[in-house]
Write a protein that holds these residues in place. Structure first.
Motif, PDB file in Angstrom:
ATOM      1  N   LEU A 144     -10.164 -11.001   0.273  1.00 33.15           N
ATOM      2  CA  LEU A 144     -10.280  -9.571  -0.505  1.00 33.15           C
ATOM      3  C   LEU A 144     -12.065  -9.715  -1.018  1.00 33.15           C
ATOM      4  O   LEU A 144     -12.573  -8.875  -1.162  1.00 33.15           O
ATOM      5  CB  LEU A 144      -9.663  -9.929  -1.849  1.00 33.15           C
ATOM      6  CG  LEU A 144      -7.927  -8.940  -0.959  1.00 33.15           C
ATOM      7  CD1 LEU A 144      -7.303  -9.517  -2.653  1.00 33.15           C
ATOM      8  CD2 LEU A 144      -7.274  -8.974  -0.109  1.00 33.15           C
ATOM      9  N   ILE A 164     -15.567  -9.047  -7.533  1.00 33.39           N
ATOM     10  CA  ILE A 164     -16.195  -9.843  -7.584  1.00 33.39           C
ATOM     11  C   ILE A 164     -16.278  -8.966  -5.565  1.00 33.39           C
ATOM     12  O   ILE A 164     -15.641  -8.959  -5.066  1.00 33.39           O
ATOM     13  CB  ILE A 164     -14.907 -11.094  -7.209  1.00 33.39           C
ATOM     14  CG1 ILE A 164     -14.311 -11.359  -8.445  1.00 33.39           C
ATOM     15  CG2 ILE A 164     -15.889 -12.542  -7.067  1.00 33.39           C
ATOM     16  CD1 ILE A 164     -13.702 -12.476  -8.118  1.00 33.39           C
ATOM     17  N   GLY A 213       0.788  -0.994   0.173  1.00 36.44           N
ATOM     18  CA  GLY A 213      -0.071   0.116  -0.099  1.00 36.44           C
ATOM     19  C   GLY A 213       0.355   1.207  -0.121  1.00 36.44           C
ATOM     20  O   GLY A 213       2.417   1.529  -0.074  1.00 36.44           O
TER      21      GLY A 213
HETATM   22  N1  SAH Z   1      -3.281  -2.958   0.767  1.00 38.92           N
HETATM   23  C1  SAH Z   1      -2.585  -3.260  -0.575  1.00 38.92           C
HETATM   24  C2  SAH Z   1      -3.240  -4.506  -1.082  1.00 38.92           C
HETATM   25  C3  SAH Z   1      -4.129  -4.740  -1.965  1.00 38.92           C
HETATM   26  S1  SAH Z   1      -4.788  -5.899  -1.986  1.00 38.92           S
HETATM   27  C4  SAH Z   1      -3.147  -1.903  -1.659  1.00 38.92           C
HETATM   28  O1  SAH Z   1      -3.284  -1.194  -1.066  1.00 38.92           O
HETATM   29  O2  SAH Z   1      -1.873  -2.074  -2.888  1.00 38.92           O
HETATM   30  C5  SAH Z   1      -4.639  -6.050  -3.935  1.00 38.92           C
HETATM   31  C6  SAH Z   1      -5.610  -5.776  -5.303  1.00 38.92           C
HETATM   32  O3  SAH Z   1      -7.260  -6.922  -5.067  1.00 38.92           O
HETATM   33  C7  SAH Z   1      -5.925  -4.732  -4.793  1.00 38.92           C
HETATM   34  O4  SAH Z   1      -5.321  -3.278  -5.572  1.00 38.92           O
HETATM   35  C8  SAH Z   1      -6.697  -4.436  -5.233  1.00 38.92           C
HETATM   36  O5  SAH Z   1      -6.968  -3.974  -7.028  1.00 38.92           O
HETATM   37  C9  SAH Z   1      -7.576  -5.766  -5.559  1.00 38.92           C
HETATM   38  N2  SAH Z   1      -9.092  -6.431  -4.220  1.00 38.92           N
HETATM   39  C10 SAH Z   1      -9.179  -5.763  -3.610  1.00 38.92           C
HETATM   40  N3  SAH Z   1     -10.478  -5.785  -3.604  1.00 38.92           N
HETATM   41  C11 SAH Z   1     -11.039  -7.123  -4.052  1.00 38.92           C
HETATM   42  C12 SAH Z   1     -12.280  -7.052  -4.655  1.00 38.92           C
HETATM   43  N4  SAH Z   1     -13.442  -7.089  -4.006  1.00 38.92           N
HETATM   44  N5  SAH Z   1     -12.638  -7.960  -6.059  1.00 38.92           N
HETATM   45  C13 SAH Z   1     -11.299  -8.034  -6.875  1.00 38.92           C
HETATM   46  N6  SAH Z   1     -10.234  -7.486  -6.583  1.00 38.92           N
HETATM   47  C14 SAH Z   1     -10.088  -6.627  -5.303  1.00 38.92           C
END
Ligand code: SAH
Length: 327
Positions: A289, A215, A121
């Motif tokens: 996620l 998703i 992040g």
């Molecule tokens: N905290 C880190 C990593 C995030 S998770 C950051 O801020 O970069 C990695 C990625 O998962 C996110 O950047 C987002 O694009 C994706 N993600 C999060 N929630 C999601 C969802 N509900 N569906 C699909 N992708 C998702």
């Protein structure tokens, strides 16, 4: 813009995929690079509306991996042939810069021939600089959307697109191989916001672009929203391959989740990276996620043999090296 709309409606899809395949072949041959994904914490101080590990989700079962557990993941992954480790997590204040640097140094010492990728992040420039000096090579930070209004629909007010972009610029200046990217079909996304995403990618010229369908996760504010479409995700992968011919482009787990053989379809449309899950089995389901994440079969790190076969089935080959960006 009209042309993008035309393509997003599914016109010329086959032509687009074939061109993307040809461009990838010219630069990377039929190689598919693998990255071992270690989801080391699902604690997060942020409250992004789409994400299942958002701070406000009281149903999330939180965990952190110890340094020993993380090193064990790397050890296991190394034995399987992985030469890139991706440390991904929520923005977890427990992992101070000192802790992150210590971890990076341990991995760097033990596995000098491996690339270390961070995906933790938004941090200030000094922190990014410290991680880089400790031995991190790459950083994944999806921009999520390049449209400010849309960004505001996906995130609470304390998060801003301008800061996200500033982070990406800092990472690039420091010397990381940088990954940006976005979800397909996130609530409020339109052809116009996607157009801006592509413009932004062209300007930033990142080394990697992560694109997967949105998703819904049932405990988030977007729990009842529709998921993004595999078809459109594949189209966008092909467009990005043509826009940035040298880019490292993952066929994401999210794409494999919404459609059987989704990742193979991504590879057929110009993707050339797969990121199998290398987290300890016990925590994989907790890194939610989104709903129904695949994480126990061929998409997991230990399912490499099966993955090799299915990748060969479509004319590609899994390559066990760092898989750096090619100029
Ligand atoms: N905290 C880190 C990593 C995030 S998770 C950051 O801020 O970069 C990695 C990625 O998962 C996110 O950047 C987002 O694009 C994706 N993600 C999060 N929630 C999601 C969802 N509900 N569906 C699909 N992708 C998702």
């Amino acid at each position: 813009m009209d042309q993008l709309l035309y393509l997003l409606e599914g016109n010329e899809a086959e032509y687009l995929r074939d061109r993307a395949w040809a461009v990838r072949s010219r630069i990377y041959g039929n190689a598919v690079y693998i990255r071992g994904l270690i989801e080391f914490t699902n604690h997060c101080r942020n409250n992004c509306y789409y994400c299942g590990i958002r701070r406000g989700n009281s149903h999330a079962v939180r965990y952190r991996l110890s340094d020993e557990e993380i090193m064990e993941c790397c050890h296991l992954g190394y034995g399987l042939g992985y030469r890139t480790f991706v440390l991904q997590g929520g923005e977890d204040p427990y992992y101070t810069d000192n802790r992150i640097c210590k971890l990076i140094k341990s991995i760097r010492d033990k596995f000098p021939d491996c690339a270390i990728t961070l995906s933790i992040g938004e941090k200030n420039r000094e922190s990014y600089q410290r991680y880089f000096e400790a031995g991190a090579d790459r950083y994944l930070l999806r921009h999520e959307t390049a449209d400010m209004t849309h960004y505001g629909k996906l995130h609470p007010p304390e998060l801003s697109l301008s800061n996200r972009m500033e982070c990406l610029r800092n990472l690039k200046e420091i010397g990381y191989q940088v990954g940006a990217g976005f979800m397909v079909g996130s609530p409020g996304q339109t052809a116009r916001t996607l157009y801006k995403d592509l413009q932004f990618l062209r300007e930033l010229d990142p080394h990697m672009v992560g694109i997967g369908p949105f998703i819904p996760q049932h405990d988030t504010p977007f729990g009842n929203c529709a998921a993004g479409k595999a078809e459109m995700t594949v189209t966008l992968l092909a467009i990005v391959r043509l826009l940035l011919p040298h880019v490292l482009l993952p066929a994401t787990t999210a794409l494999g989740t919404i459609e059987h053989q989704g990742r193979e379809r991504g590879l057929l449309a110009g993707a050339n990276v797969i990121m199998p899950n290398l987290s300890p089995k016990g925590v994989r389901k907790k890194y939610t996620l989104y709903d129904n994440k695949i994480c126990t079969g061929e998409e997991a790190a230990e399912g490499l043999e099966g993955l090799k076969k299915s990748v060969e089935g479509i004319g590609c080959k899994i390559v066990c090296d760092r898989g750096d960006y090619r100029l």
